[in-house]
Design an enzyme around this catalytic site. Structure first.
Site, mmCIF file in Angstrom:
data_model
loop_
_atom_site.group_PDB
_atom_site.id
_atom_site.type_symbol
_atom_site.label_atom_id
_atom_site.label_comp_id
_atom_site.label_asym_id
_atom_site.label_seq_id
_atom_site.Cartn_x
_atom_site.Cartn_y
_atom_site.Cartn_z
ATOM 1 N N PHE A 92 -17.005 18.241 -10.685
ATOM 2 C CA PHE A 92 -18.401 18.576 -10.951
ATOM 3 C C PHE A 92 -19.311 17.343 -11.023
ATOM 4 C CE2 PHE A 92 -21.855 19.232 -14.001
ATOM 5 C CZ PHE A 92 -22.521 20.284 -13.406
ATOM 6 N N ARG A 144 -13.039 24.894 1.023
ATOM 7 C CA ARG A 144 -11.982 24.031 1.583
ATOM 8 C C ARG A 144 -10.682 24.796 1.840
ATOM 9 N NH1 ARG A 144 -12.797 19.254 -2.663
ATOM 10 N NH2 ARG A 144 -13.043 21.062 -3.978
ATOM 11 N N ALA A 183 -10.708 24.333 -6.669
ATOM 12 C CA ALA A 183 -10.563 23.204 -7.603
ATOM 13 C C ALA A 183 -11.212 23.565 -8.933
ATOM 14 C CB ALA A 183 -11.244 21.961 -7.016
ATOM 15 N N GLY A 184 -11.081 22.675 -9.892
ATOM 16 C CA GLY A 184 -11.805 22.770 -11.163
ATOM 17 C C GLY A 184 -11.652 24.095 -11.887
ATOM 18 N N TYR A 199 -31.070 22.431 -11.616
ATOM 19 C CA TYR A 199 -29.731 22.896 -12.026
ATOM 20 C C TYR A 199 -29.847 23.753 -13.292
ATOM 21 C CZ TYR A 199 -25.023 22.909 -13.887
ATOM 22 O OH TYR A 199 -23.825 23.319 -14.410
ATOM 23 N N PRO A 222 -20.424 26.657 -20.430
ATOM 24 C CA PRO A 222 -19.726 25.458 -20.904
ATOM 25 C C PRO A 222 -20.645 24.239 -20.992
ATOM 26 C CG PRO A 222 -18.689 26.371 -18.907
ATOM 27 C CD PRO A 222 -20.040 26.996 -19.051
ATOM 28 N N GLY A 254 -14.551 17.808 -18.342
ATOM 29 C CA GLY A 254 -13.916 16.867 -17.416
ATOM 30 C C GLY A 254 -12.892 17.577 -16.544
ATOM 31 N N GLY A 255 -12.104 16.770 -15.821
ATOM 32 C CA GLY A 255 -10.998 17.325 -15.047
ATOM 33 C C GLY A 255 -11.421 18.128 -13.839
HETATM 34 C C1 8X3 Z 1 -23.079 20.959 -17.043
HETATM 35 C C2 8X3 Z 1 -22.899 20.724 -18.500
HETATM 36 O O1 8X3 Z 1 -22.954 18.928 -20.348
HETATM 37 O O2 8X3 Z 1 -22.109 18.260 -18.152
HETATM 38 O O3 8X3 Z 1 -22.987 22.312 -16.714
HETATM 39 O O4 8X3 Z 1 -24.489 18.643 -18.437
HETATM 40 S S1 8X3 Z 1 -23.113 19.066 -18.883
#
Ligand code: 8X3
Length: 246
Positions: free
Chosen positions: A183, A33, A10-11, A145, A175, A179-180
């Site tokens: 995450f 998956r 995905a993603g 994270y 990045p 979206g999309g």
């Molecule tokens: C996550 C980037 O901007 O959604 O890797 O926190 S952000």
């Protein structure tokens, strides 16, 4: 080129796989998956040489699945990764931060450690890691994270230092808001509404944008190494430092 993509069901991973296949490259896909991987494999046809349905933490199973192809992989794309929770660290769950470290750091290090000797003995290869702006800038709730993504940035640069005479490239893609993908649903522990809110009324990056930057890095002439690419949507930028007042 033969391209190995982790987190490919995905993603970003799926978009990256599609981008390479569109230009005639071959892919091997790893993700947890199986059903989704199978569906993607059917769509991609012969260009998808193999799927390995497995958690990135299970390196022995991955090695077994890759054995026939390991020496032929041109590009390793370490995409599998996740954020779990947005609480301050004192409120984080042990199982969440351990899973982030296991996947985002150990998953990448183990797979890279397995495949790199093949690239070194062949004298070519490219490792592309999926970092994040969270590895460059702190934000509330980013804690572990962000730490894992900072690790990827520094790991990528240090690999470059090791590999300068080996004709092997290393790039870290960083990045911002994208979206999309699932995450933020994962980050917010299944709260779809909260995830939707984050991307509402703005114009985030999309997985295809990330795939484009990965594809570009991998397809430059081999004497060019992109150390890192930090990309954000035009609608995302920096906040002032937070100051707590009594
Ligand atoms: C996550 C980037 O901007 O959604 O890797 O926190 S952000």
């Amino acid at each position: 080129m033969l391209v190995l993509v982790t987190g490919a069901s995905a993603g970003f991973g799926e978009a990256i796989a599609r981008r390479f296949v569109k230009e005639g490259h071959q892919v091997i896909l790893i993700a947890r998956r199986e059903e989704r991987l199978q569906k993607l494999q059917e769509e991609l046809g012969n260009a998808c040489l193999k799927i390995i349905a497995c958690d990135i933490a299970k390196i022995e199973m991955i090695k077994e699945g890759l054995s026939e192809y390991a020496s032929k992989i041109d590009v390793l794309i370490n995409n599998a990764g996740l954020a779990l929770g947005v609480e301050p660290f004192n409120e984080c769950l042990k199982e969440d931060f351990e899973e982030m470290i296991e996947t985002n750091i150990l998953g990448v290090v183990r797979l890279t450690h397995y495949l790199l000797p093949f690239m070194v003995s062949r004298g070519s290869g490219h490792i592309i890691n999926l970092g994040s702006i969270a590895g460059n800038y702190p934000y509330p709730g980013g804690n572990v994270y962000g730490g894992t993504k900072a690790f990827l940035k520094q790991f990528s640069l240090n690999l470059r230092a090791d590999l300068v005479d080996k004709n092997i490239r290393v790039s870290n893609i960083e990045p911002g808001l994208c979206g999309g993908s699932e995450f933020s649903i994962v980050r917010f522990k299944g709260d779809r509404q909260r995830a939707e809110e984050l991307y509402k009324n703005t114009h985030p990056l999309m997985p295809e944008d990330i795939a484009e930057s990965v594809f570009w890095c991998a397809n430059l002439p081999s004497h060019i190494n992109i150390n890192s690419i930090e990309l954000m949507p035009t609608t995302q930028a920096f906040s002032p430092f937070r100051v707590h007042k009594q």
